[in-house]
Design an enzyme around this catalytic site. Sequence first.
Site, mmCIF file in Angstrom:
data_model
loop_
_atom_site.group_PDB
_atom_site.id
_atom_site.type_symbol
_atom_site.label_atom_id
_atom_site.label_comp_id
_atom_site.label_asym_id
_atom_site.label_seq_id
_atom_site.Cartn_x
_atom_site.Cartn_y
_atom_site.Cartn_z
ATOM 1 N N LYS A 195 28.032 0.756 60.419
ATOM 2 C CA LYS A 195 29.322 0.835 61.128
ATOM 3 C C LYS A 195 29.806 -0.572 61.490
ATOM 4 O O LYS A 195 29.179 -1.258 62.297
ATOM 5 C CB LYS A 195 29.211 1.656 62.411
ATOM 6 N N GLY A 247 25.153 -7.420 68.687
ATOM 7 C CA GLY A 247 26.299 -7.289 69.585
ATOM 8 C C GLY A 247 25.922 -7.728 70.980
ATOM 9 O O GLY A 247 25.020 -8.565 71.158
ATOM 10 N N SER A 248 26.585 -7.136 71.969
ATOM 11 C CA SER A 248 26.367 -7.594 73.346
ATOM 12 C C SER A 248 25.027 -7.100 73.890
ATOM 13 O O SER A 248 24.518 -6.051 73.468
ATOM 14 C CB SER A 248 27.497 -7.091 74.229
ATOM 15 N N THR A 249 24.485 -7.841 74.829
ATOM 16 C CA THR A 249 23.212 -7.460 75.456
ATOM 17 C C THR A 249 23.355 -6.114 76.164
ATOM 18 O O THR A 249 22.445 -5.285 76.128
ATOM 19 C CB THR A 249 22.781 -8.572 76.434
ATOM 20 N N GLU A 250 24.526 -5.905 76.754
ATOM 21 C CA GLU A 250 24.774 -4.656 77.485
ATOM 22 C C GLU A 250 24.621 -3.439 76.567
ATOM 23 O O GLU A 250 23.889 -2.489 76.882
ATOM 24 C CB GLU A 250 26.206 -4.755 78.012
ATOM 25 N N GLY A 252 23.177 -3.415 73.611
ATOM 26 C CA GLY A 252 21.806 -3.438 73.095
ATOM 27 C C GLY A 252 20.855 -2.685 74.020
ATOM 28 O O GLY A 252 20.013 -1.897 73.571
ATOM 29 N N GLU A 269 19.821 -7.977 68.001
ATOM 30 C CA GLU A 269 20.221 -9.391 67.980
ATOM 31 C C GLU A 269 21.406 -9.481 68.932
ATOM 32 O O GLU A 269 22.495 -9.011 68.619
ATOM 33 C CB GLU A 269 20.576 -9.780 66.546
ATOM 34 N N CYS A 303 27.043 -15.941 68.626
ATOM 35 C CA CYS A 303 26.002 -15.604 69.600
ATOM 36 C C CYS A 303 25.088 -16.797 69.885
ATOM 37 O O CYS A 303 24.567 -16.930 70.984
ATOM 38 C CB CYS A 303 25.202 -14.406 69.127
ATOM 39 N N GLU A 400 27.670 -15.361 78.887
ATOM 40 C CA GLU A 400 28.153 -15.619 77.535
ATOM 41 C C GLU A 400 29.676 -15.458 77.536
ATOM 42 O O GLU A 400 30.184 -14.373 77.784
ATOM 43 C CB GLU A 400 27.519 -14.615 76.563
HETATM 44 P P1 NDP Z 1 29.751 -4.654 71.576
HETATM 45 O O1 NDP Z 1 28.328 -4.960 71.782
HETATM 46 O O2 NDP Z 1 30.365 -3.544 72.342
HETATM 47 O O3 NDP Z 1 30.016 -4.326 70.029
HETATM 48 C C1 NDP Z 1 29.119 -4.531 68.970
HETATM 49 C C2 NDP Z 1 29.095 -3.307 68.047
HETATM 50 O O4 NDP Z 1 28.516 -2.196 68.714
HETATM 51 C C3 NDP Z 1 30.471 -2.844 67.605
HETATM 52 O O5 NDP Z 1 30.395 -2.322 66.306
HETATM 53 C C4 NDP Z 1 30.755 -1.740 68.624
HETATM 54 O O6 NDP Z 1 31.730 -0.856 68.185
HETATM 55 C C5 NDP Z 1 29.399 -1.084 68.712
HETATM 56 N N1 NDP Z 1 29.151 -0.293 69.920
HETATM 57 C C6 NDP Z 1 29.785 -0.342 71.121
HETATM 58 N N2 NDP Z 1 29.215 0.531 71.999
HETATM 59 C C7 NDP Z 1 28.201 1.140 71.326
HETATM 60 C C8 NDP Z 1 27.228 2.123 71.677
HETATM 61 N N3 NDP Z 1 27.179 2.658 72.908
HETATM 62 N N4 NDP Z 1 26.323 2.521 70.753
HETATM 63 C C9 NDP Z 1 26.334 1.986 69.520
HETATM 64 N N5 NDP Z 1 27.231 1.053 69.128
HETATM 65 C C10 NDP Z 1 28.148 0.621 70.004
HETATM 66 O O7 NDP Z 1 30.598 -5.951 71.770
HETATM 67 P P2 NDP Z 1 32.154 -6.045 72.123
HETATM 68 O O8 NDP Z 1 32.891 -6.065 70.863
HETATM 69 O O9 NDP Z 1 32.574 -5.016 73.117
HETATM 70 O O10 NDP Z 1 32.210 -7.457 72.844
HETATM 71 C C11 NDP Z 1 31.887 -7.565 74.221
HETATM 72 C C12 NDP Z 1 31.151 -8.837 74.496
HETATM 73 O O11 NDP Z 1 29.913 -8.824 73.820
HETATM 74 C C13 NDP Z 1 31.843 -10.091 73.958
HETATM 75 O O12 NDP Z 1 32.731 -10.575 74.880
HETATM 76 C C14 NDP Z 1 30.691 -11.021 73.714
HETATM 77 O O13 NDP Z 1 30.388 -11.713 74.892
HETATM 78 C C15 NDP Z 1 29.555 -10.103 73.372
HETATM 79 N N6 NDP Z 1 29.282 -10.035 71.922
HETATM 80 C C16 NDP Z 1 28.189 -10.662 71.490
HETATM 81 C C17 NDP Z 1 27.883 -10.646 70.151
HETATM 82 C C18 NDP Z 1 26.690 -11.358 69.657
HETATM 83 O O14 NDP Z 1 26.480 -11.428 68.465
HETATM 84 N N7 NDP Z 1 25.886 -11.878 70.555
HETATM 85 C C19 NDP Z 1 28.745 -9.998 69.165
HETATM 86 C C20 NDP Z 1 29.873 -9.311 69.750
HETATM 87 C C21 NDP Z 1 30.108 -9.353 71.075
HETATM 88 P P3 NDP Z 1 33.269 -1.203 68.497
HETATM 89 O O15 NDP Z 1 33.548 -2.591 68.034
HETATM 90 O O16 NDP Z 1 33.990 -0.237 67.692
HETATM 91 O O17 NDP Z 1 33.431 -1.060 69.977
#
Ligand code: NDP
Length: 490
Positions: A195, A247-250, A252, A269, A303, A400
Amino acid sequence: MAIAKKESQALAKQTFEYAPAPEAIDHVKIQPRYGLFIGGKMVAAHSKKHFPTINPATEKTLSEVVEADEVDVDRAVKAASKAFESWSQLPASRRARYLFRISRLLQERSRELAVVETMDGGKPIKESRDVDIPLSAAHFFYYAGWADKLEWAFPNRKPRPLGVAGQVIPWNFPLLMLAWKIAPALAAGNTVVLKPAETTPLSAMVFAEICMQAELPPGVVNIITGAGKTGSLLVSHPDVKKVAFTGSTEVGKLIQRSIAGSGKKLTLELGGKAANIVFEDAPLDQAVEGIVNGIYFNQGHVCCAGSRLLVQESIAEPLLEKLKRRLSTLRLGDPLDKNTDIGAINSRAQLEKIQGLVESGIEEGAELYQPECVIPERGFWFPPTLFTNVSQSYRIAREEIFGPVLSVLTFRTPNEAVEKANNTPYGLSAGVWTDKGSRILWMAERMRAGVVWANTFNRFDPTSPFGGYKESGFGREGGVHGLLPYLELN
Ligand code: NDP
């Protein structure tokens, strides 16, 4: 001698004026609407819901993609489960051939992919053209080479694939993250459902076409679009045996909680707050380039970005002067222009997050520096930003930001540098700038970071493992280490 605002403006005017050099887009066909890539073809979704994906530099809609529901996710996982039966039994050299084919097609379609990536995500074309797309192809080449050598990679361990991998990726490096996830999974004999992020689904849609062009057996790769809900349905599907998330730590942490006890293998990651540490014996001009690349590359949506600059007190003044001069030469604007250094912020939501954190920095007492630059009227933009007078307790030094914002702190001794660098819940990357090899090794031993760059920053290579400590996640991607999360070993 400190650089005055007036002088900075004069310097900015002295820098080269470039004629516009926009990348051609007439060779790129973005469809007005996409379905889901399931079982080897594009299919209509059960959910019947679509949402627009926009160009963040213009706010214009580029296309519409599906918001996949539970039935769609189930169909994709079933297609991947069925394909696993034959894909995992295929002679490994045949699997390798498909991966080689995909990498060649990525190269053949690289101009188109670079444009799509830039239009959908906002990053400068010179970055998608020179970094994202070549590295994506390199990942497929690299793992194609491992596919028939797993017994050599893990001798006497009888490596076996796990089954269906559910993979969720972010918006900062859409195609590259797809390659990091799909290439090792397929090389190891797994099948995948991936996804992409809500704001950047289009390069994954082009990748679906490439899978068809490569005649990859149906169901080996499935791509479903949607928002966070679709991602959570995918990772919690009972037939998914392995979850890979960037993606985000939250989020994760949410995923880790939601699959606890299910027996699924997991790699995370997550975020970072990397220290880029400059010692007084470092070559300063080179360090300035490394600092700029460390935090302003991809608008800081990285990241492992070097978002905290730790500079030895004795050289803080000359280094900052050079850095401010360099910032005044960065060109912000149309991401499709080949001379652009700073493109658009990926989304309105991300822009608001950056603005909020920058305001908190000012309120807490840090000193803001932004070079003169013209912000386009439409789209989402944020100028390259530097904060001095930062205390470790400020939010801009702890959280971050994921934007083009650098927080500068100083140190006196190597021990103080180590302590400040490690004073973060994250542990993804770090940079060390010094003339002394022994100091590089001394620092690298003490950094709690998955990657430590020496006299460089943000260098990536498919052969080199990447991943974090602490709240930056666990598991490694890249290198032979990147195969491990996709294998069961005796
Ligand atoms: P997210 O962690 O929400 O998004 C990463 C991926 O996870 C996207 O494909 C998202 O879908 C998907 N996702 C969201 N919620 C869930 C869930 N409950 N279960 C499974 N998958 C999920 O990052 P955001 O795009 O909301 O960004 C928020 C913050 O996170 C940024 O401001 C940045 O600080 C940080 N971030 C860090 C990254 C890194 O590589 N360290 C990468 C991206 C963000 P969808 O996009 O459709 O919401």
